[in-house]
Design a protein around this motif. Structure first.
Motif, PDB file in Angstrom:
ATOM      1  N   ASP A  15      21.729  27.569  41.775  1.00 25.84           N
ATOM      2  CA  ASP A  15      21.743  27.449  39.872  1.00 25.84           C
ATOM      3  C   ASP A  15      23.188  26.612  39.486  1.00 25.84           C
ATOM      4  O   ASP A  15      23.729  26.354  38.149  1.00 25.84           O
ATOM      5  N   ARG A  16      24.124  26.651  40.276  1.00 32.60           N
ATOM      6  CA  ARG A  16      26.002  26.396  39.643  1.00 32.60           C
ATOM      7  C   ARG A  16      25.911  25.130  38.698  1.00 32.60           C
ATOM      8  O   ARG A  16      25.577  24.379  39.456  1.00 32.60           O
ATOM      9  N   PRO A  17      26.208  25.210  37.850  1.00 37.98           N
ATOM     10  CA  PRO A  17      26.783  23.714  37.267  1.00 37.98           C
ATOM     11  C   PRO A  17      27.836  23.030  38.164  1.00 37.98           C
ATOM     12  O   PRO A  17      28.515  23.487  38.918  1.00 37.98           O
ATOM     13  N   ALA A  18      27.506  21.759  37.266  1.00 37.94           N
ATOM     14  CA  ALA A  18      28.088  21.100  38.574  1.00 37.94           C
ATOM     15  C   ALA A  18      29.765  20.903  38.280  1.00 37.94           C
ATOM     16  O   ALA A  18      30.452  20.936  38.993  1.00 37.94           O
ATOM     17  N   ASN A  19      30.334  21.075  36.775  1.00 37.45           N
ATOM     18  CA  ASN A  19      31.379  20.851  36.906  1.00 37.45           C
ATOM     19  C   ASN A  19      32.377  22.725  36.401  1.00 37.45           C
ATOM     20  O   ASN A  19      32.899  22.408  36.440  1.00 37.45           O
ATOM     21  N   VAL A  20      31.426  23.381  37.365  1.00 34.82           N
ATOM     22  CA  VAL A  20      31.814  24.570  37.921  1.00 34.82           C
ATOM     23  C   VAL A  20      32.024  24.771  39.128  1.00 34.82           C
ATOM     24  O   VAL A  20      31.269  24.700  40.151  1.00 34.82           O
TER      25      VAL A  20
ATOM     26  N   ASP B 129      15.033  35.798  30.188  1.00 37.10           N
ATOM     27  CA  ASP B 129      15.570  36.837  29.657  1.00 37.10           C
ATOM     28  C   ASP B 129      17.098  36.433  29.774  1.00 37.10           C
ATOM     29  O   ASP B 129      17.070  35.006  29.900  1.00 37.10           O
ATOM     30  N   PHE B 130      18.173  37.573  30.073  1.00 37.76           N
ATOM     31  CA  PHE B 130      19.606  36.864  30.181  1.00 37.76           C
ATOM     32  C   PHE B 130      20.095  37.115  30.900  1.00 37.76           C
ATOM     33  O   PHE B 130      19.999  38.580  32.122  1.00 37.76           O
ATOM     34  N   VAL B 131      21.782  36.423  31.867  1.00 37.59           N
ATOM     35  CA  VAL B 131      22.041  36.776  32.910  1.00 37.59           C
ATOM     36  C   VAL B 131      23.129  37.067  32.580  1.00 37.59           C
ATOM     37  O   VAL B 131      23.576  35.928  31.403  1.00 37.59           O
ATOM     38  N   CYS B 132      24.237  38.186  32.765  1.00 35.18           N
ATOM     39  CA  CYS B 132      25.322  37.535  32.609  1.00 35.18           C
ATOM     40  C   CYS B 132      26.550  36.964  33.442  1.00 35.18           C
ATOM     41  O   CYS B 132      26.384  37.878  34.657  1.00 35.18           O
ATOM     42  N   VAL B 133      27.823  36.409  33.639  1.00 32.72           N
ATOM     43  CA  VAL B 133      27.724  35.605  34.839  1.00 32.72           C
ATOM     44  C   VAL B 133      28.933  35.023  34.631  1.00 32.72           C
ATOM     45  O   VAL B 133      29.923  34.414  32.875  1.00 32.72           O
ATOM     46  N   SER B 134      30.135  34.659  35.408  1.00 27.38           N
ATOM     47  CA  SER B 134      31.376  33.546  35.287  1.00 27.38           C
ATOM     48  C   SER B 134      31.311  32.739  35.989  1.00 27.38           C
ATOM     49  O   SER B 134      31.341  32.121  36.761  1.00 27.38           O
ATOM     50  N   GLU B 135      32.054  32.135  34.597  1.00 22.40           N
ATOM     51  CA  GLU B 135      32.093  30.593  34.586  1.00 22.40           C
ATOM     52  C   GLU B 135      32.991  29.920  35.255  1.00 22.40           C
ATOM     53  O   GLU B 135      34.050  30.233  33.927  1.00 22.40           O
ATOM     54  N   MET B 136      34.057  29.400  36.622  1.00 19.94           N
ATOM     55  CA  MET B 136      35.362  28.882  35.961  1.00 19.94           C
ATOM     56  C   MET B 136      35.397  27.037  36.392  1.00 19.94           C
ATOM     57  O   MET B 136      34.704  27.028  37.513  1.00 19.94           O
ATOM     58  N   PRO B 137      35.629  26.488  35.164  1.00 18.89           N
ATOM     59  CA  PRO B 137      36.053  24.952  35.395  1.00 18.89           C
ATOM     60  C   PRO B 137      36.117  24.804  36.409  1.00 18.89           C
ATOM     61  O   PRO B 137      37.504  25.172  37.200  1.00 18.89           O
ATOM     62  N   ALA B 138      36.227  23.778  36.741  1.00 15.29           N
ATOM     63  CA  ALA B 138      36.275  23.038  38.559  1.00 15.29           C
ATOM     64  C   ALA B 138      38.015  22.623  37.850  1.00 15.29           C
ATOM     65  O   ALA B 138      39.092  22.162  38.545  1.00 15.29           O
ATOM     66  N   CYS B 139      38.106  22.340  36.629  1.00 19.76           N
ATOM     67  CA  CYS B 139      39.778  22.055  36.311  1.00 19.76           C
ATOM     68  C   CYS B 139      40.557  23.204  36.466  1.00 19.76           C
ATOM     69  O   CYS B 139      42.594  22.672  36.591  1.00 19.76           O
ATOM     70  N   ALA B 140      40.161  24.705  36.379  1.00 22.24           N
ATOM     71  CA  ALA B 140      41.179  25.277  36.200  1.00 22.24           C
ATOM     72  C   ALA B 140      41.035  25.698  37.770  1.00 22.24           C
ATOM     73  O   ALA B 140      42.031  26.887  38.610  1.00 22.24           O
ATOM     74  N   SER B 141      40.435  25.362  38.968  1.00 30.28           N
ATOM     75  CA  SER B 141      40.045  26.153  40.010  1.00 30.28           C
ATOM     76  C   SER B 141      41.870  26.278  40.423  1.00 30.28           C
ATOM     77  O   SER B 141      42.024  27.421  41.391  1.00 30.28           O
TER      78      SER B 141
END
Length: 389
Positions: free
Chosen positions: A15-20, A187-199
């Motif tokens: 489920d991880r987005p491509a830009n994350v 439902d909802f889930v609470c997640v942490s998404e870090m953009p690829a530009c800040a990796s």
């Protein structure tokens, strides 16, 4: 514990987005199925919350009582701040995880999703830095005199606590920025998404952050108190008292370092991009985090003499105050206990007997004392008559 249906590793990678570049749960592991996970973890967390909150409240009451009675010190001020931080963790952070494990999704809204990990990490960092600050505090609790000066200097204590909390709230800011609420079906889930530009920057940050806020302060504090304990036992003028205080602080630092190590280890391991650890290890790390906040006041109650004496005093006050204030049996004219009443009654009777006059008896003895009996006169003539007979 069984984590069926959605695996923490496989499903979230899909489920991880491509830009994350980073994707993980916030506020507790979610999407777990199984009644054992849903019931056991909330019960454990609630039990830790209740017992730990009560212990920390008792420790705070004891320290407040000491400061009110003029027995405060810099160490006690910092330990009171540590107990307050533990109390906040148990009352505000642990219940969020208990609700998350029970509901298995996020139900606390967007604001709680964004702030829960940031606030919890702020408290954890503050605990570590507060214990490190105790190395500068005065440990010898000598009676206060005009020559020795006060044992409690609030100026640097307040400044140190303000600096500690500012630093503690600034370092976890990425947890605040990258947290978001995502829909998943109904439902909802609470997640942490870090953009690829800040990796790249965040990869360096997540190496510095645990080192500065956990590894370095814990190693410094344990090493300092180990050396101080050795010096106090072998070279101090009063080694018994000094070594006790230092031993308490050493045990607190060691317990904090050991019990928070799994939480910091899994946190750093995940954010550096390695394979995610098993769900059981993540849950165990969170359990130890809250257990640490419950263990700290227990260590103080068992090992710290002033806290132990304060517990005895609070227990005595709670159990004996009613007896001390119970009204004693008293007569209408006197106050006191029964012995005083009896003594007063006897004293009153004796004084009344002394003051009382018996006119007939007094007249009789007066008359007898002034009577002159002649030698020829027989006072008992009937005895003569018997002899003559």
């Amino acid at each position: 514990m069984r984590a069926a249906a959605w695996s923490h590793t496989d499903k979230m990678d899909i489920d991880r987005p491509a830009n994350v570049s980073f994707f993980d749960f916030v506020g507790g592991v979610q999407l777990l199925q199984g009644e054992d996970t849903r019931t056991v973890m909330p019960v454990l967390l609630i039990g830790i919350c209740i017992s730990g909150a009560l212990c920390n409240l008792l420790v705070l009451l004891i320290f407040i009582r000491d400061f009110r009675d003029g027995r405060g010190s810099e160490v006690k001020a910092l330990l009171a701040s540590l107990a307050s931080t533990d109390l906040v963790i148990l009352l505000l952070c642990a219940p969020v995880r208990a609700v998350t494990y029970y509901r298995q999704t996020w139900t606390l809204g967007n604001f709680a999703c964004r702030t829960t990990d940031w606030f919890q990490h702020s408290c954890i960092v503050a605990k570590t830095l507060i214990l490190a600050a105790t190395t500068k505090a005065k440990h010898n609790l000598i009676p206060r005199t005009a020559a020795s000066g006060p044992l409690y200097n609030p100026t640097w204590i307040h400044g140190a606590l303000a600096f500690i909390w500012i630093v503690s709230m600034m370092f976890p800011i990425p947890q605040l920025l990258f947290a978001s609420l995502l829909p998943r079906g109904s439902d909802f889930v609470c997640v942490s998404e870090m953009p690829a530009c800040a990796s790249d920057f965040m990869s360096l940050f997540y190496k510095i952050y645990p080192t500065v806020t956990f590894v370095a302060p814990v190693i410094f504090t344990i090493a300092y108190y180990t050396k101080t304990l050795y010096t106090a036992v072998n070279h101090a003028p009063s080694p018994r008292h000094q070594s006790k205080v230092v031993l308490v602080l050493l045990c607190l630092s060691g317990a904090l370092g050991l019990m928070l190590l799994p939480e910091w280890g899994t946190f750093t391991w995940i954010r550096l991009g390695y394979n995610k650890p098993p769900v059981g290890l993540l849950m165990f790390a969170q359990f130890l985090l809250y257990a640490c906040s419950s263990l700290s006041p227990v260590i103080l109650m068992i090992m710290y003499d002033d806290v132990r004496q304060g517990l005895v005093a609070i227990w005595f006050i709670a159990t004996c105050r009613g007896r001390k204030r119970a009204p004693a049996m008293k007569s209408p004219q006197t106050e006191g206990n029964g012995a005083e009443v009896g003594a007063n009654a006897v004293g009153n009777d004796v004084s009344q007997m002394k003051e009382a006059k018996f006119p007939d008896v007094e007249h009789f003895w007066t008359g007898r004392r002034n009577t002159h009996v002649e030698d020829e006169q027989d006072p008992v003539p009937w005895e003569k008559e018997e002899k003559m007979l």
